[in-house]
Design a protein around this motif. Structure first.
Motif, PDB file in Angstrom:
ATOM      1  N   TYR A   1      -2.962  -4.707   8.920  1.00 55.16           N
ATOM      2  CA  TYR A   1      -3.611  -3.495   9.424  1.00 55.16           C
ATOM      3  C   TYR A   1      -2.596  -2.356   9.321  1.00 55.16           C
ATOM      4  N   ASP A   2      -2.757  -1.529   8.308  1.00 56.65           N
ATOM      5  CA  ASP A   2      -1.853  -0.409   8.106  1.00 56.65           C
ATOM      6  C   ASP A   2      -2.672   0.805   7.695  1.00 56.65           C
ATOM      7  N   HIS A   3      -2.033   1.796   7.057  1.00 49.92           N
ATOM      8  CA  HIS A   3      -2.740   3.028   6.714  1.00 49.92           C
ATOM      9  C   HIS A   3      -3.909   2.779   5.776  1.00 49.92           C
ATOM     10  N   ARG A   4      -3.885   1.682   5.031  1.00 49.74           N
ATOM     11  CA  ARG A   4      -4.965   1.406   4.087  1.00 49.74           C
ATOM     12  C   ARG A   4      -6.228   0.926   4.791  1.00 49.74           C
ATOM     13  N   THR A   5      -6.079   0.468   6.028  1.00 50.92           N
ATOM     14  CA  THR A   5      -7.240   0.135   6.844  1.00 50.92           C
ATOM     15  C   THR A   5      -7.665   1.326   7.691  1.00 50.92           C
ATOM     16  N   LEU A   6      -6.680   2.030   8.252  1.00 48.50           N
ATOM     17  CA  LEU A   6      -6.989   3.191   9.083  1.00 48.50           C
ATOM     18  C   LEU A   6      -7.505   4.361   8.255  1.00 48.50           C
ATOM     19  N   LEU A   7      -7.069   4.463   7.010  1.00 50.97           N
ATOM     20  CA  LEU A   7      -7.517   5.517   6.098  1.00 50.97           C
ATOM     21  C   LEU A   7      -8.226   4.826   4.928  1.00 50.97           C
ATOM     22  N   PRO A   8      -9.541   4.607   5.040  1.00 58.65           N
ATOM     23  CA  PRO A   8     -10.246   3.745   4.079  1.00 58.65           C
ATOM     24  C   PRO A   8     -10.245   4.241   2.644  1.00 58.65           C
ATOM     25  N   ALA A   9      -9.882   5.513   2.417  1.00 64.92           N
ATOM     26  CA  ALA A   9      -9.794   5.964   1.025  1.00 64.92           C
ATOM     27  C   ALA A   9      -8.761   5.166   0.245  1.00 64.92           C
ATOM     28  N   PHE A  10      -7.833   4.519   0.969  1.00 68.42           N
ATOM     29  CA  PHE A  10      -6.804   3.699   0.326  1.00 68.42           C
ATOM     30  C   PHE A  10      -7.103   2.203   0.455  1.00 68.42           C
ATOM     31  N   SER A  11      -8.302   1.871   0.897  1.00 65.60           N
ATOM     32  CA  SER A  11      -8.635   0.458   1.099  1.00 65.60           C
ATOM     33  C   SER A  11      -8.677  -0.310  -0.214  1.00 65.60           C
ATOM     34  N   ASP A  12      -8.966   0.390  -1.322  1.00 68.46           N
ATOM     35  CA  ASP A  12      -8.940  -0.320  -2.600  1.00 68.46           C
ATOM     36  C   ASP A  12      -7.520  -0.735  -2.969  1.00 68.46           C
ATOM     37  N   ALA A  13      -6.520   0.015  -2.485  1.00 70.06           N
ATOM     38  CA  ALA A  13      -5.125  -0.394  -2.712  1.00 70.06           C
ATOM     39  C   ALA A  13      -4.827  -1.693  -1.982  1.00 70.06           C
ATOM     40  N   LEU A  14      -5.405  -1.863  -0.796  1.00 72.04           N
ATOM     41  CA  LEU A  14      -5.235  -3.112  -0.054  1.00 72.04           C
ATOM     42  C   LEU A  14      -5.944  -4.255  -0.776  1.00 72.04           C
ATOM     43  N   ALA A  15      -7.171  -3.998  -1.245  1.00 77.46           N
ATOM     44  CA  ALA A  15      -7.901  -5.020  -1.999  1.00 77.46           C
ATOM     45  C   ALA A  15      -7.145  -5.405  -3.274  1.00 77.46           C
ATOM     46  N   TYR A  16      -6.518  -4.416  -3.890  1.00 82.00           N
ATOM     47  CA  TYR A  16      -5.717  -4.655  -5.095  1.00 82.00           C
ATOM     48  C   TYR A  16      -4.523  -5.554  -4.766  1.00 82.00           C
ATOM     49  N   GLU A  17      -3.849  -5.263  -3.653  1.00 79.60           N
ATOM     50  CA  GLU A  17      -2.694  -6.067  -3.248  1.00 79.60           C
ATOM     51  C   GLU A  17      -3.103  -7.506  -2.953  1.00 79.60           C
ATOM     52  N   LEU A  18      -4.271  -7.694  -2.362  1.00 81.08           N
ATOM     53  CA  LEU A  18      -4.746  -9.029  -2.012  1.00 81.08           C
ATOM     54  C   LEU A  18      -5.367  -9.769  -3.200  1.00 81.08           C
ATOM     55  N   GLY A  19      -5.470  -9.086  -4.348  1.00 78.85           N
ATOM     56  CA  GLY A  19      -6.044  -9.720  -5.535  1.00 78.85           C
ATOM     57  C   GLY A  19      -7.543  -9.860  -5.479  1.00 78.85           C
ATOM     58  N   LEU A  20      -8.214  -9.013  -4.674  1.00 75.89           N
ATOM     59  CA  LEU A  20      -9.672  -9.099  -4.542  1.00 75.89           C
ATOM     60  C   LEU A  20     -10.401  -8.310  -5.614  1.00 75.89           C
ATOM     61  N   ILE A  21      -9.699  -7.383  -6.262  1.00 76.94           N
ATOM     62  CA  ILE A  21     -10.285  -6.619  -7.362  1.00 76.94           C
ATOM     63  C   ILE A  21      -9.360  -6.753  -8.569  1.00 76.94           C
ATOM     64  N   ASP A  22      -9.746  -6.169  -9.684  1.00 76.13           N
ATOM     65  CA  ASP A  22      -8.953  -6.283 -10.911  1.00 76.13           C
ATOM     66  C   ASP A  22      -7.504  -5.894 -10.669  1.00 76.13           C
ATOM     67  N   THR A  23      -6.606  -6.693 -11.209  1.00 72.15           N
ATOM     68  CA  THR A  23      -5.177  -6.391 -11.112  1.00 72.15           C
ATOM     69  C   THR A  23      -4.510  -6.444 -12.492  1.00 72.15           C
ATOM     70  N   ASP A  24      -5.316  -6.336 -13.537  1.00 72.98           N
ATOM     71  CA  ASP A  24      -4.789  -6.448 -14.892  1.00 72.98           C
ATOM     72  C   ASP A  24      -4.198  -5.139 -15.409  1.00 72.98           C
ATOM     73  N   ALA A  25      -4.244  -4.096 -14.584  1.00 73.28           N
ATOM     74  CA  ALA A  25      -3.718  -2.782 -14.971  1.00 73.28           C
ATOM     75  C   ALA A  25      -3.262  -2.074 -13.701  1.00 73.28           C
ATOM     76  N   PRO A  26      -2.488  -0.999 -13.837  1.00 76.70           N
ATOM     77  CA  PRO A  26      -2.109  -0.237 -12.640  1.00 76.70           C
ATOM     78  C   PRO A  26      -3.344   0.221 -11.865  1.00 76.70           C
ATOM     79  N   LEU A  27      -3.179   0.391 -10.569  1.00 75.65           N
ATOM     80  CA  LEU A  27      -4.317   0.702  -9.704  1.00 75.65           C
ATOM     81  C   LEU A  27      -5.060   1.947 -10.163  1.00 75.65           C
ATOM     82  N   GLU A  28      -4.353   2.986 -10.581  1.00 74.51           N
ATOM     83  CA  GLU A  28      -5.031   4.207 -11.003  1.00 74.51           C
ATOM     84  C   GLU A  28      -5.914   3.955 -12.220  1.00 74.51           C
ATOM     85  N   VAL A  29      -5.492   3.055 -13.095  1.00 76.67           N
ATOM     86  CA  VAL A  29      -6.308   2.700 -14.253  1.00 76.67           C
ATOM     87  C   VAL A  29      -7.545   1.925 -13.809  1.00 76.67           C
TER      88      VAL A  29
END
Length: 345
Positions: free
Chosen positions: A281-309
């Protein structure tokens, strides 16, 4: 001399800290009195003002008598009193709800078969002009083909966003779960009000041409649609857990909380429950605009490229505009080769 200087610095530090406690505590108590239980009529300013004058008077007297800790004690007692009083305000399922939240989904569950009632399928001409429609539908968790994590950053508000989950089925249908406040007529969302038991929590369930298209085509916010990397069994468990919580809120309503009981924290709790993974529970949960970064870290979404890609790959606005109100809207927003609108208005 150094001892005298140290004492002066300590006195100054204590004064600063006690003043901060007095100011912040008084502000919190005032907001609690003004906003707790406030509905379409707005904040209860006179209630907060009256109590604030009494509290300020007590603090002033204590401070003038040389007891700054007495003043702090008054503020702490006031905050505790406001918190305890706030707990007497109870959530309800019976209010004069806004038209788009007049009905909320519920479900009959028979094994893996779920029959939803009052799913939303509005057709919008604008965010305030629509044709209302609710429907029922039966879905089998055994027929799930996948889940998609949806992020809608709010334009102009740093870090603020709405998150949703959509589930796909073998017959081509999709069901979206959106955890929201249940507004009364005349109410608008307030993150501050969401800290003080102002809104009930609701699970809105509906069609993507409603819940996704409303955000991409009419609110004109960016919308990101990420395929979730999880086994079919994990997706089914997640789906059934959301159904169970949705039904539970009918029997035992809850208040929305901007920090601890919102769209993203509920999705995190569902994920933790079905995966036995502790989510930070950090800024990526408190500020949901960054929640995809958390999903990326957990491997829940594509990780085959940098997050911005990955973000650019799964932004669907142009495809959503091109597929506006089409029967195959859900298929087209997922197809990277689908025609795109030249520009989104």
């Amino acid at each position: 001399m150094s001892g005298v200087g140290d004492k002066d610095e300590m006195r100054l530090l204590v004064t600063i800290l006690t003043t901060a406690v007095l100011l912040l505590g008084s502000a919190w108590a005032g907001l609690g009195l003004a906003l707790t239980g406030a509905g379409p009529e707005g904040a209860h300013g006179w209630r907060a003002l009256g109590a604030g004058v009494l509290l300020a008077g007590a603090c002033f007297v204590a401070w003038r008598r040389g007891s700054r800790w007495g003043a702090v004690a008054w503020v702490v007692a006031g905050c505790v009193g406001v918190s305890l009083w706030g707990r007497t305000v109870k959530p309800s399922t019976e209010r004069d709800w806004a038209p788009d939240l007049e009905k909320v989904a519920r479900a009959d569950v028979d094994g893996t078969r779920v029959t939803f009632h009052d799913m939303r399928d509005f057709r919008y001409r604008s965010t305030t002009d629509w044709d209302a429609s609710w429907f029922s539908g039966t879905y089998d968790a055994n027929a799930l083909t996948g889940a998609w994590f949806i992020v809608e950053p709010f334009s102009g508000f740093f870090g603020a966003a709405h998150t949703m989950v959509s589930f796909g089925f073998a017959d081509g249908r999709y069901v979206v779960f959106s955890v929201e406040i249940r507004r009364e007529k005349g109410e608008t969302f307030s993150a501050l009000g969401g800290l003080f038991r102002q809104f009930e929590l609701v699970y809105v369930v509906g069609d993507e041409r409603d819940l996704v298209q409303l955000r991409s085509n009419h609110r004109k916010d960016d919308v990101y649609l990420y395929p979730v990397k999880a086994s079919k069994e994990r997706v089914a468990d997640f789906f059934m857990d959301m159904v169970a919580r949705m039904n539970a809120l009918h029997a035992r309503p809850e208040f929305y909380d901007s920090v601890s009981n919102n769209c993203t924290t509920n999705l995190v709790k569902h994920f933790e429950k079905v995966s036995a993974v502790d989510v930070p529970y950090d800024h990526r949960t408190l500020l949901p605009a960054f929640s995809d970064a958390l999903a990326y870290e957990l491997g829940l979404i594509d990780t085959d490229a940098p997050l911005e890609v990955v973000r650019a790959r799964h932004r669907i606005n142009e495809r959503a505009w091109a597929a506006s109100n089409a029967l195959d809207f859900s298929q087209r927003i997922r197809d990277p080769e689908a025609p795109r609108a030249a520009s989104a208005p």
